[in-house]
Design an enzyme around this catalytic site. Structure first.
Site, PDB file in Angstrom:
ATOM      1  N   ASN A 116       0.840  -1.194   0.000  1.00  0.00           N
ATOM      2  CA  ASN A 116       0.000   0.000   0.000  1.00  0.00           C
ATOM      3  C   ASN A 116       0.878   1.247   0.000  1.00  0.00           C
ATOM      4  O   ASN A 116       1.951   1.262   0.572  1.00  0.00           O
ATOM      5  CB  ASN A 116      -0.960  -0.004   1.204  1.00  0.00           C
ATOM      6  CG  ASN A 116      -0.390   0.723   2.409  1.00  0.00           C
ATOM      7  OD1 ASN A 116      -0.452   1.957   2.505  1.00  0.00           O
ATOM      8  ND2 ASN A 116       0.203  -0.039   3.324  1.00  0.00           N
ATOM      9  N   PHE A 120      -1.715   8.141   4.400  1.00  0.00           N
ATOM     10  CA  PHE A 120      -2.511   8.734   5.479  1.00  0.00           C
ATOM     11  C   PHE A 120      -3.788   9.396   4.944  1.00  0.00           C
ATOM     12  O   PHE A 120      -4.145  10.510   5.344  1.00  0.00           O
ATOM     13  CB  PHE A 120      -1.701   9.778   6.259  1.00  0.00           C
ATOM     14  CG  PHE A 120      -0.617   9.224   7.144  1.00  0.00           C
ATOM     15  CD1 PHE A 120      -0.442   7.866   7.314  1.00  0.00           C
ATOM     16  CD2 PHE A 120       0.243  10.092   7.816  1.00  0.00           C
ATOM     17  CE1 PHE A 120       0.571   7.366   8.132  1.00  0.00           C
ATOM     18  CE2 PHE A 120       1.251   9.608   8.642  1.00  0.00           C
ATOM     19  CZ  PHE A 120       1.416   8.247   8.792  1.00  0.00           C
ATOM     20  N   SER A 179       5.592   5.085   8.770  1.00  0.00           N
ATOM     21  CA  SER A 179       4.996   4.789   7.474  1.00  0.00           C
ATOM     22  C   SER A 179       5.950   5.214   6.360  1.00  0.00           C
ATOM     23  O   SER A 179       6.502   6.312   6.400  1.00  0.00           O
ATOM     24  CB  SER A 179       3.665   5.523   7.311  1.00  0.00           C
ATOM     25  OG  SER A 179       3.203   5.416   5.967  1.00  0.00           O
ATOM     26  N   ASN A 181       5.008   5.930   3.389  1.00  0.00           N
ATOM     27  CA  ASN A 181       4.190   6.531   2.335  1.00  0.00           C
ATOM     28  C   ASN A 181       3.955   8.030   2.468  1.00  0.00           C
ATOM     29  O   ASN A 181       3.255   8.631   1.665  1.00  0.00           O
ATOM     30  CB  ASN A 181       2.839   5.808   2.260  1.00  0.00           C
ATOM     31  CG  ASN A 181       3.016   4.333   1.956  1.00  0.00           C
ATOM     32  OD1 ASN A 181       3.813   3.958   1.116  1.00  0.00           O
ATOM     33  ND2 ASN A 181       2.288   3.492   2.673  1.00  0.00           N
ATOM     34  N   THR A 182       4.520   8.637   3.520  1.00  0.00           N
ATOM     35  CA  THR A 182       4.518  10.093   3.665  1.00  0.00           C
ATOM     36  C   THR A 182       5.959  10.562   3.543  1.00  0.00           C
ATOM     37  O   THR A 182       6.820  10.106   4.314  1.00  0.00           O
ATOM     38  CB  THR A 182       3.928  10.518   5.024  1.00  0.00           C
ATOM     39  OG1 THR A 182       2.552  10.133   5.082  1.00  0.00           O
ATOM     40  CG2 THR A 182       4.031  12.022   5.216  1.00  0.00           C
ATOM     41  N   LYS A 223       5.087   3.285  17.136  1.00  0.00           N
ATOM     42  CA  LYS A 223       5.080   2.253  16.092  1.00  0.00           C
ATOM     43  C   LYS A 223       6.325   2.415  15.242  1.00  0.00           C
ATOM     44  O   LYS A 223       6.582   3.495  14.695  1.00  0.00           O
ATOM     45  CB  LYS A 223       3.825   2.363  15.224  1.00  0.00           C
ATOM     46  CG  LYS A 223       3.655   1.175  14.270  1.00  0.00           C
ATOM     47  CD  LYS A 223       2.252   1.102  13.710  1.00  0.00           C
ATOM     48  CE  LYS A 223       2.036  -0.188  12.944  1.00  0.00           C
ATOM     49  NZ  LYS A 223       0.638  -0.351  12.477  1.00  0.00           N
ATOM     50  N   ASN A 252       5.592  -1.773  11.648  1.00  0.00           N
ATOM     51  CA  ASN A 252       4.848  -1.227  10.526  1.00  0.00           C
ATOM     52  C   ASN A 252       5.205  -2.021   9.269  1.00  0.00           C
ATOM     53  O   ASN A 252       5.864  -3.058   9.344  1.00  0.00           O
ATOM     54  CB  ASN A 252       5.208   0.255  10.356  1.00  0.00           C
ATOM     55  CG  ASN A 252       4.063   1.081   9.781  1.00  0.00           C
ATOM     56  OD1 ASN A 252       3.327   0.619   8.922  1.00  0.00           O
ATOM     57  ND2 ASN A 252       3.922   2.306  10.262  1.00  0.00           N
TER      58      ASN A 252
END
Length: 346
Positions: A116, A120, A179, A181-182, A223, A252
């Site tokens: 993915n 967010f 994460s 993805n940011t 996390k 994560n």
């Protein structure tokens, strides 16, 4: 029935569309009289031996739903009927944001995995609070992050906004700086900025309690990514001890693509599912041993069977969470894990 009929049908369609359809369907059937009670009777395992007291909270069983599944707290009540001991919502940000461009969610069927790069996507923390005000008895974790447009130098402000807004509506907090993805978010895992961020949150935690005597400080967890080196994991141990946060969630998603078989393995984003199982357990064991079990760990990553969950618990996790395993194996996985835990207590 899930793996033979339901999953093959769902897997014909775009995963993000299926996710939204599944939420709508679960909410719809849960409005039918007695359906929630029936689901609980099928999937919930009630036994006092499953209860866990961790960072001052009482969990009816140690199996939770990981963040990312119910980002906006839209379906936590209905999802709790599948036997989960707790539900973690988020990641939430101060302002609503659309996340990254679609297509951004990919099944790796041959690997029992998901990639993915959602970024967010959520409706903002205020919208989630409106839904959480209706909560009756579901133990909720609030996973918080920063908006994409907020520079790292100002990230603390975003986390504090989410913390203050959610304080009265969640049972524990999770600080998500891991994460992939940011853009640049993972830089906040470095020792100096992370220590500063967690100390600020702890300070606000105490201040919220002093403002209103009936409040108690909320457990704050961190996390972390599975891609950290052993040296960085030792830093995490030091940071937890220094900031006195309640514990760690390991782990994560990963940016690693080792030994994948699926054709779409090169998609960018965070990888979850079976390929993550070994590494996440290694991280749990490392943190547990190096800290001398000084803080609780929630184990997540690659749990597709009861045996996978027990491996993480035996490695040092106090609780476990599901995400990709729940999608591939179905809701019976929650029941299977709890029953296997009970078998081991006999």
């Amino acid at each position: 029935m899930y793996k033979l009929i339901i999953r093959p049908v769902l897997f014909w369609f775009d995963p993000e569309k299926v996710h939204h359809f599944s939420f709508s369907f679960i909410k719809f059937i849960s409005r039918i009289p007695f359906v929630s009670r029936i689901l609980k009777s099928i999937y919930e395992v009630k036994d006092s031996r499953l209860e866990r007291e961790v960072f001052g909270l009482k969990f009816k069983n140690p199996v939770g739903l990981a963040a990312g599944f119910d980002k906006d707290a839209k379906c936590y009540k209905e999802l709790s009927n599948f036997g989960f001991g707790f539900i973690e919502i988020g990641t939430l940000t101060p302002k609503p944001q659309d996340g990254n461009p679609k297509k951004r969610l990919f099944r790796l069927k041959s690997d029992y995995a998901i990639i993915n790069r959602m970024g967010f996507n959520n409706g903002g923390v205020d919208a989630a609070v409106l839904k959480l005000k209706k909560n009756k008895g579901v133990l909720i974790g609030g996973n918080i992050g920063k908006n994409k447009v907020t520079p790292n130098e100002e990230a603390t402000s975003d986390y504090l906004i989410c913390f203050e807004t959610l304080f009265d509506y969640v049972d524990y907090f999770v600080v998500n700086v891991s994460s992939p993805n940011t853009p640049n978010l993972r830089e906040l895992q470095e020792k100096e900025p992370l220590t500063k961020l967690l100390n600020e949150l702890q300070s606000q935690n105490q201040q919220m309690c002093h403002t209103e005597r009936s409040r108690s400080a909320k457990p704050i967890l961190l996390k972390i990514a599975p891609d950290l080196t052993n040296e960085q994991l030792l830093d995490i141990v030091d940071i937890v001890n220094e900031t006195k946060i309640a514990g760690v969630i390991a782990t994560n998603t990963t940016i690693s693509r080792d030994e994948l078989q699926s054709e779409n393995k090169s998609e960018t984003g965070g990888l979850s599912g079976k390929p993550l199982a070994k590494r996440s357990t290694e991280v749990i064991r490392f943190l547990s041993e190096k800290s001398n079990n000084a803080f609780p760990i929630i184990g997540v990553g690659g749990i597709h069977s009861a045996e996978d969950a027990l491996e993480k618990l035996n490695a040092g996790a106090s609780l476990v969470q599901l995400y990709t395993g729940f999608i591939y194996e179905g809701p019976k996985l929650v029941k299977e894990i709890n029953k296997k835990i009970l078998e081991k207590t006999l």
